[in-house]
Design an enzyme around this catalytic site. Structure first.
Site, PDB file in Angstrom:
ATOM      1  N   HIS B 267      27.138  10.409  47.160  1.00  0.00           N
ATOM      2  CA  HIS B 267      25.769  10.235  46.647  1.00  0.00           C
ATOM      3  C   HIS B 267      25.548  11.085  45.394  1.00  0.00           C
ATOM      4  O   HIS B 267      25.158  10.573  44.336  1.00  0.00           O
ATOM      5  CB  HIS B 267      24.764  10.622  47.742  1.00  0.00           C
ATOM      6  CG  HIS B 267      23.330  10.512  47.331  1.00  0.00           C
ATOM      7  ND1 HIS B 267      22.540   9.437  47.650  1.00  0.00           N
ATOM      8  CD2 HIS B 267      22.543  11.353  46.621  1.00  0.00           C
ATOM      9  CE1 HIS B 267      21.323   9.609  47.145  1.00  0.00           C
ATOM     10  NE2 HIS B 267      21.300  10.776  46.518  1.00  0.00           N
ATOM     11  N   GLU B 268      25.808  12.387  45.520  1.00  0.00           N
ATOM     12  CA  GLU B 268      25.596  13.278  44.373  1.00  0.00           C
ATOM     13  C   GLU B 268      26.570  12.922  43.245  1.00  0.00           C
ATOM     14  O   GLU B 268      26.231  13.040  42.061  1.00  0.00           O
ATOM     15  CB  GLU B 268      25.750  14.747  44.778  1.00  0.00           C
ATOM     16  CG  GLU B 268      24.822  15.214  45.906  1.00  0.00           C
ATOM     17  CD  GLU B 268      23.339  14.957  45.652  1.00  0.00           C
ATOM     18  OE1 GLU B 268      22.940  14.909  44.477  1.00  0.00           O
ATOM     19  OE2 GLU B 268      22.595  14.762  46.643  1.00  0.00           O
ATOM     20  N   HIS B 271      24.920  10.425  41.071  1.00  0.00           N
ATOM     21  CA  HIS B 271      24.046  11.084  40.092  1.00  0.00           C
ATOM     22  C   HIS B 271      24.889  11.722  38.980  1.00  0.00           C
ATOM     23  O   HIS B 271      24.552  11.652  37.802  1.00  0.00           O
ATOM     24  CB  HIS B 271      23.228  12.192  40.770  1.00  0.00           C
ATOM     25  CG  HIS B 271      22.116  11.709  41.649  1.00  0.00           C
ATOM     26  ND1 HIS B 271      21.099  10.917  41.171  1.00  0.00           N
ATOM     27  CD2 HIS B 271      21.833  11.928  42.967  1.00  0.00           C
ATOM     28  CE1 HIS B 271      20.234  10.674  42.167  1.00  0.00           C
ATOM     29  NE2 HIS B 271      20.665  11.272  43.267  1.00  0.00           N
ATOM     30  N   GLU B 297      18.395   7.281  41.302  1.00  0.00           N
ATOM     31  CA  GLU B 297      18.662   7.055  42.715  1.00  0.00           C
ATOM     32  C   GLU B 297      19.432   5.746  42.919  1.00  0.00           C
ATOM     33  O   GLU B 297      20.183   5.598  43.877  1.00  0.00           O
ATOM     34  CB  GLU B 297      17.324   7.053  43.464  1.00  0.00           C
ATOM     35  CG  GLU B 297      17.398   7.483  44.897  1.00  0.00           C
ATOM     36  CD  GLU B 297      17.815   8.923  45.133  1.00  0.00           C
ATOM     37  OE1 GLU B 297      17.813   9.748  44.187  1.00  0.00           O
ATOM     38  OE2 GLU B 297      18.195   9.222  46.285  1.00  0.00           O
TER      39      GLU B 297
END
Lengths: 502, 502
Positions: B267-268, B271, B297
């Site tokens: 997830h990170e 980003h 997101e």
């Protein structure tokens, strides 16, 4: 003081806090850049640091700062703390503002060029690449010192940056005495029948085990590496702090030798203890740090050498090392203690032992005096350097990388900085002499692992003053005497005399 | 543009760089405070951050900034990039300056009180402790939105902070459609004969092995964690960056379950890839970051869920996991895939699965609309919250800590932020739909571990624009359509329909 003065003091303190927030931010940006930062971020990081440094410069040289200085310098009944603050900020203000801005900007640019020229010169072992840059940097430093009012003895102006109040006259005296004693002691050691060996210390020391032993030692000597500090890895060990509750040290591990990491941890731990022991009241006043570079170094070197390479210290810690490292199981304590204190004249300052280290510094001091206060031909620098190494240490560099090019300091304009390393040794031994008087059973304490009593004494007698006293005042307050080379010479003669039977 | 305008643009860019140096410094101070900082440094660190934040505020609201804004808003032939910059800084300037300073200062103080009240309330599971603070924070936010010109629909003003151009009207439409589909799909899954189990995934997963697998995945999807990034540990995983060459992510390890660390890293990493792919030309212009919170997101959730929980992804990576973890040796691929995609309605947002997550967000969206745009009784908040959980998810909190008190956002005044999480899901699926059209063999690529083709497409179609386009413009540019819930609904129906045979 009248009411207005009291209000002004509060305002000044608020102002100085801002300066400190900026300098703490810059320190964190720097710490992060050598500990954590990914490589490709270097350019942007330099820009960030450059910007904040500029903002900090603006604050310390502002009209507002000038008003504070003028106002408080006109008041006679200032309390001691405020007086010390005013003296400190006045000096910083003058140092910064007396150099014309355009000249300072050009200096920063020339320094950057000088540093990359030095890197290239060192890599190619060729002084001639660095030479024109060195000449430029020296010219700047001479000029700056004149701006600061040191036209007569320009080197004094540079010394004063790092060691307030220190003079060439004083250093000539103490370093002269120290040099003679060291050269004589070293000669006798060379002629001694006692030969030392430390090759057997090479072994297999995992990073984790070194870290753990380092933490144990640091915890016991009184450096808080958990709630108010941390230990990281960097190419060159150093200490940095953001206030007295965030004091970080770094080290570097060598898995074939525990000494680089362990002794650098103890050394940096000494700096760290000093900063952690600064009283809260001094935080943000511009006096919330060590008294000088030399006084700081006195603490790091005290812990690293006087304490950390003593028989008492290792008689306590050696069993722990033997338990951790199988390679040391068969090594008796005396052989270990001798190996840790092995004397071996060498070419490289940062690898030097406790005894010869100060000679490396004295050579640099003598060279800097020549460069700043005389008009020596810059072409002669490598030759003079090598001659001094031959004369004092009996070794001679085969190339400039192992000689005059080994240190980064000159390329960055840091003239006057080197002496503080040897001053640290002198202060340290002089303070230790007093400590022994006041704690007669000091060695019993160390034997039994009670290092905190020692640290407590140092806190009360050294650390708690922060930079409220000049180093010249502080050493007198602690020991009742002016700076003297005597105690360090006695200490070395005693320690190494016993080790080498001379 | 005339010569003067071109000179002014350069000046503006220099000015904006300063703003960025400050915000990068603040981000580093924050990152360090949760990753590295010793505990006792918290107070001083807050002061440092407070000071730099104040300086940053001064720059963004200065007379100089006003002059730039006035000057450029009077020029008609600005290039697109400059136009976007001016629009951006004008909005920031207005948002900051339209709130009276004294009111904003008081808001900051009240927020701090509100946050500690929330902490206590959550600990004691007692909404009444937080209630008066929540009421105050809501009142501030309503007022601020009015100052910003959103008197009619105040919640639109708050949405606009995080998702420029987004409106309640638009969200009502897409979230309404999404909610109905999700509730219906969830109902069918609950009634399905297919039952999933993920208990067997619990095992013994060393931090080191998780870190290594995470690095392998991140490297292959295109997040550079070495030269332009790093991976650390923090209580709550997050991404931060200082320019596009220092983009850091954090994660948190659970040695009994690999999922929290692996999926938060992916997830990170999503980003992080976005920020690393921002073009150099946009750095320091105020447009050198993602288009919006929702668009950001969309990338993190695309990598975490659409890619990272797909059959194709795991058919490539699962053998590596099986090699690393003995516990997984006997677990066949399909059981593993099912377990990773297990649907289970729950009370806590941050623990929610891919399917139910958006329902948690929709509940918060509906609550925020009520709080900001209606005059509901604050006493009714827990009841309304619980009723929605019952209605949409079929679960009901036993106490407020598992209900309305679970998230930190409201206590910090972050109304309008939650919707961006679900918007990310919608954008992500809509962009994925386009990607599939343009890379017809996308699943072959993933099967064979070629994730970089996917990332390259995202770089060209999403990341490279930075914040030069508003999210509404960007989604249209990428997909040719306005934001739609359709693709995410189709994606979920297809994926979970197959998994649960419904």
């Amino acid at each position: 003081m009248n009411k207005k003065a009291i209000v002004e003091i509060e305002e000044l303190k608020e102002y100085l806090k801002k300066v400190e927030y900026l300098s703490s931010s810059i320190s964190l940006l720097h710490w992060d850049s050598v500990v954590n930062m990914p490589k490709e971020a270097i350019e942007y990081r330099s820009e960030m640091i450059g910007y904040l440094t500029g903002e900090s410069y603006k604050l310390t040289t502002s009209e507002k700062m000038k008003e504070f200085i003028d106002y408080f310098n006109g008041i006679n009944d200032l309390d001691d703390l405020t007086k010390a603050i005013i003296e400190n900020i006045t000096k910083d203000y003058n140092n910064a503002t007396k150099i014309p801005e355009a000249e300072y900007v050009q200096y920063e640019i020339d320094k950057a060029l000088s540093q990359s020229a030095w890197e290239e010169a060192k890599k190619k072992k060729d002084f001639s690449i660095f030479k024109p840059h060195l000449a430029k940097i020296i010219a700047y430093n001479k000029k700056f010192s004149e701006y600061w009012g040191f036209a007569g003895n320009k080197y004094d102006g540079l010394l004063d940056i790092y060691e307030p109040g220190m003079t060439t006259e004083r250093l000539d005296a103490v370093f002269g005495e120290l040099r003679e004693s060291l050269v004589y002691l070293l000669q006798r050691i060379k002629n001694s029948n006692v030969k030392t060996d430390d090759a057997f210390l090479k072994g297999n020391y995992s990073v984790e085990s070194q870290r753990k032993l380092g933490e144990t030692i640091l915890g016991q000597i009184g450096y808080d590496y958990e709630k108010r500090g941390r230990i990281d890895i960097s190419e060159h060990p150093f200490t940095t702090n953001f206030g007295n509750k965030d004091v970080r040290i770094t080290t570097k591990y060598d898995t074939s030798d525990f000494r680089p990491a362990i002794f650098s941890m103890i050394h940096e731990g000494g700096h760290g203890i000093y900063e952690q022991n600064i009283p809260d009241e001094l935080e943000g006043t511009s006096l919330g740090s060590g008294a000088s570079m030399g006084m700081h170094e006195s603490q790091s070197r005290f812990y690293e050498n006087i304490l950390g390479k003593s028989m008492e210290f290792w008689s306590y810690f050696y069993p722990k090392f033997q338990k951790t490292y199988q390679d040391l199981e068969g090594v008796d304590f005396i052989s270990f203690y001798r190996a840790v204190n092995c004397v071996e004249p060498s070419l490289i300052r940062i690898d030097a032992d406790e005894l010869t280290y100060s000679l490396h510094i004295i050579i640099r001091y003598e060279m800097e005096k020549l460069l700043i206060n005389s008009d020596i031909d810059i072409d002669d620098v490598p030759r003079l350097w090598n001659e001094k190494y031959k004369e004092y240490l009996g070794v001679e560099p085969e190339n400039d990388a192992d000689g005059v090019l080994q240190d980064v300091h000159w390329s960055g304009g840091d003239f006057g900085y080197f002496p503080t390393y040897a001053l640290g040794n002198l202060y340290g031994a002089q303070i230790f002499n007093k400590l022994k008087e006041e704690i007669p059973d000091w060695n019993q304490k160390i034997y039994s692992g009670d290092f905190l009593s020692i640290t407590k004494w140092l806190k009360e007698n050294v650390h708690q003053y922060g930079a409220t006293l000049k180093p010249t005042e502080l050493i007198k307050k602690i020991t009742g005497e002016e700076l003297s080379a005597k105690y360090f010479i006695e200490y070395l003669n005693d320690k190494f005399g016993k080790l080498y039977g001379v």
